[in-house]
Design an enzyme around this catalytic site. Structure first.
Site, mmCIF file in Angstrom:
data_model
loop_
_atom_site.group_PDB
_atom_site.id
_atom_site.type_symbol
_atom_site.label_atom_id
_atom_site.label_comp_id
_atom_site.label_asym_id
_atom_site.label_seq_id
_atom_site.Cartn_x
_atom_site.Cartn_y
_atom_site.Cartn_z
ATOM 1 N NE ARG A 274 62.139 64.468 -131.996
ATOM 2 C CZ ARG A 274 61.462 65.440 -131.407
ATOM 3 N NH1 ARG A 274 60.847 66.344 -132.154
ATOM 4 N NH2 ARG A 274 61.392 65.515 -130.089
ATOM 5 C CE1 TYR A 412 69.336 57.936 -130.966
ATOM 6 C CE2 TYR A 412 71.225 57.656 -129.531
ATOM 7 C CZ TYR A 412 70.613 57.471 -130.744
ATOM 8 O OH TYR A 412 71.271 56.799 -131.734
ATOM 9 C CD GLU A 413 68.402 63.204 -131.530
ATOM 10 O OE1 GLU A 413 67.787 64.262 -131.311
ATOM 11 O OE2 GLU A 413 69.627 63.164 -131.713
ATOM 12 N N GLY A 414 64.025 62.282 -128.222
ATOM 13 C CA GLY A 414 62.617 62.166 -127.849
ATOM 14 C C GLY A 414 62.204 60.716 -127.919
#
Length: 605
Positions: A274, A412-414
């Site tokens: 992140r 992406y990455e949450g």
């Protein structure tokens, strides 16, 4: 509860005590080696990717086999330069960079368009699980070849029914009768590098386990297969496929880490990812300015360069100021992660335990950075197209490609929504459940702060107004979230809209706090001489002005959503007192920043 002397290296502590600017890392302090790495990466991106894009007049698209082969060649070239091994220890053929330098790498690699996703997966989520959790045999077998680019690495977590809720995945593993292999069954989707990877870190539940485990799976294992390349909106030069397991035979020795530890592993890896994604977003915004500003200077309308128009300067100044301020938050965070890692090493933790401990500690800040960076690059590419006008919509300029490529960063990455709620939720957990953060004591200081705000403001100290504003942002978050918690109790977790409002206040408090300390440090050094520092100071003031209005709006919306009657009116009044008008001229600040960027023909802060 952690003692006060740990506050500098404690996640979320910025709400209580910012620390001292003397301990604050700023990007002006990069050493020669770090600058050389950044220069090498940028030169590679320009020569091998940007120049070839403009020669070809189009981007790589891996649905075309020839293009796919070219992307793979690029990855091999990056490996020859050592760029595939930036996160891998020197013992295994990598560069073993600290997290701060790794983050710089992630920012600069954004110059490589969608190839940044390919190389990013190789150096981060594809290899770090093995770096952090692999045993000696696994590290010796896989890491040297990943570092050179001989092996391409991928990370397989997401499933058709398990995105943000990763632990609900259906892929299963079962030991065979002689316990020599696990038989893997299921599928994964959106696997970056999946179309040409040699090694995959795959998450699956062993039999009826509650939590995921992780496995190292090779492409040539029996029962493994991949689907065709996905046809995507953006990052077309990055391989993305589904992968399938049909009684895929995985040697028992390829279980990565402990059984059932995969979910925690995934979360820890994502914290680092992140931050790198946020840094990449900021680098992407800077790239937009480097591309769009020269075009704006050359483009004439009404016998005048459009770079002289206020509306264009508004865009340039806004992007540059936000990039500068968010970058301060990024490197504040990664420096703390490195320092905490060093501290844990001295306390006797292993290298991997220390690194993971640093990442875990700053999970709140990681989510803030991810959201901030991704939103900035999406804004920047959108505004970049506007600066180009009709040409921005044309393939040949590359701006429409940037616009499409940037959009995935919010997912992406949450997803950004998940990261917003994670930041607030993790902060709440540390304050209420684990008692690591004493937010109650911090909240008790709010009445005294409000009383001082009511008094006539007189101060000759540097940045007194800015410091009051930053403290007002922190206190606004503490007061409004605290009031909502008392009113709604456990029901607050279901009021996601209100939690998103809290995030907006929290994030602005962190970025403003960070950039103010950077400016303070710059002013106390020789680096404050000349025009550049005055422009950096203007960027900080502009950001604080916008942030205060954003936070005030979010606070009022939250209050309207949970309070009523006298409580509503009192809370709103207190917010207005804690976040008074910041007496600056935003138009002039923005123009000052923009004109400097235009004079330098690109991002130069």
């Amino acid at each position: 509860m952690k003692t006060a002397n740990n506050n500098v290296l404690q996640g979320g502590q910025f709400l209580i005590n910012s620390g001292q600017y003397e301990d604050f890392f700023i990007t002006e302090e990069w050493n020669e080696e770090q600058l050389m790495i950044a220069s090498t990466v940028k030169e590679f991106c320009i020569k091998e990717i940007q120049d070839k894009f403009f020669e070809r007049g189009r981007e790589y698209n891996v649905t075309d086999e020839a293009d796919k082969a070219e992307v793979l060649k690029l990855l091999k070239k990056a490996g020859e330069l050592g760029l595939c091994g930036v996160s891998i220890p020197e013992k295994y053929g990598g560069m073993g960079l600290d997290f701060k330098t790794n983050t710089l790498f992630s920012s600069v690699i954004s110059n490589g368009f969608s190839f940044a996703t390919t190389l990013g997966a190789q150096t981060s989520i594809g290899s770090l699980p093995i770096v952090y959790y692999g045993n000696d045999a696994q590290k010796e077998k896989y890491l040297p070849k990943i570092a050179t680019g001989e092996y391409v690495a991928a990370y397989a977590l997401t499933e058709p029914g398990a995105g943000s809720d990763a632990n609900s995945g259906k892929t299963r593993a079962k030991l065979n009768e002689d316990k020599s292999h696990y038989l893997l069954n299921g599928q994964k989707i959106w696997i970056t590098n999946g179309g040409f990877a040699d090694v995959y870190v795959v998450f699956a539940k062993i039999e009826d386990d509650k939590d995921l485990s992780a496995f190292i799976v090779e492409r040539n294992f029996p029962g493994f297969s991949t689907g065709p390349e996905e046809k995507k909106m953006g990052i077309k030069g990055s391989s993305t496929v589904q992968i399938y397991f049909d009684d895929c035979k995985v040697p028992a020795g390829n279980l990565l880490g402990e059984r059932g530890a995969g979910f925690k592993m995934a979360l820890n890896i994502l914290n680092g990812g992140r931050i790198k994604a946020g840094a990449g977003g900021i680098g992407g915004a800077q790239l937009v300015l480097n591309q769009a500003v020269p075009f704006a200077i050359e483009r004439k309308q009404f016998n005048q360069s459009i770079s002289e128009f206020g509306a264009i300067q508004y865009k340039i100044g806004s992007i540059a100021a936000e990039a500068f301020c968010c970058e301060a938050a990024v490197y504040r965070t990664v420096d703390k992660i490195d320092r905490l890692t060093e501290k844990l090493l001295k306390e006797g933790k292993s290298d991997n335990e220390a690194k993971l401990g640093g990442l875990r500690e700053f999970a709140i800040e990681a989510s803030i950075i991810k959201v901030k960076g991704s939103e900035l690059v999406c804004l920047a590419t959108d505004e970049g197209i506007q600066i180009y006008g009709g040409m921005g919509y044309a393939v040949e300029t590359g701006m429409e490609m940037g616009y499409r490529d940037a959009r995935i960063t919010k997912i992406y990455e949450g997803t950004n929504e998940v990261n917003r709620m994670l930041a607030v939720g993790e902060l709440s957990k540390r304050a209420v459940i684990t008692k690591e953060l004493d937010l109650i004591s911090a909240g008790k200081k709010i009445p005294g702060f409000v009383f001082k705000q009511i008094l006539p403001f007189k101060s000759s100290s540097n940045y007194a107004a800015e410091k009051r504003l930053v403290q007002g942002l922190k206190n606004t978050f503490l007061m409004v979230s605290g009031a909502a918690g008392k009113k709604l109790g456990k029901k607050l977790v279901d009021e996601q809209e209100i939690v998103l409002n809290f995030y907006d206040i929290l994030a602005e408090a962190y970025v403003c706090d960070s950039v103010l300390m950077k400016i303070e440090k710059l002013e106390k050094t020789e680096r404050n001489k000349g025009e550049k520092f005055q422009v950096q100071k203007s960027a900080m003031q502009l950001y604080l002005y916008v942030a205060a209005n954003t936070a005030k709006r979010a606070a009022h919306e939250a209050i309207d959503s949970f309070a009523n009657g006298l409580q509503k009116s009192m809370l709103k009044k207190l917010v207005n007192i804690m976040l008074p008008a910041y007496p600056v001229n935003p138009k002039e600040l923005r123009r000052k920043v923009a004109r400097y960027i235009i004079d330098k023909k690109g991002y130069a802060l």
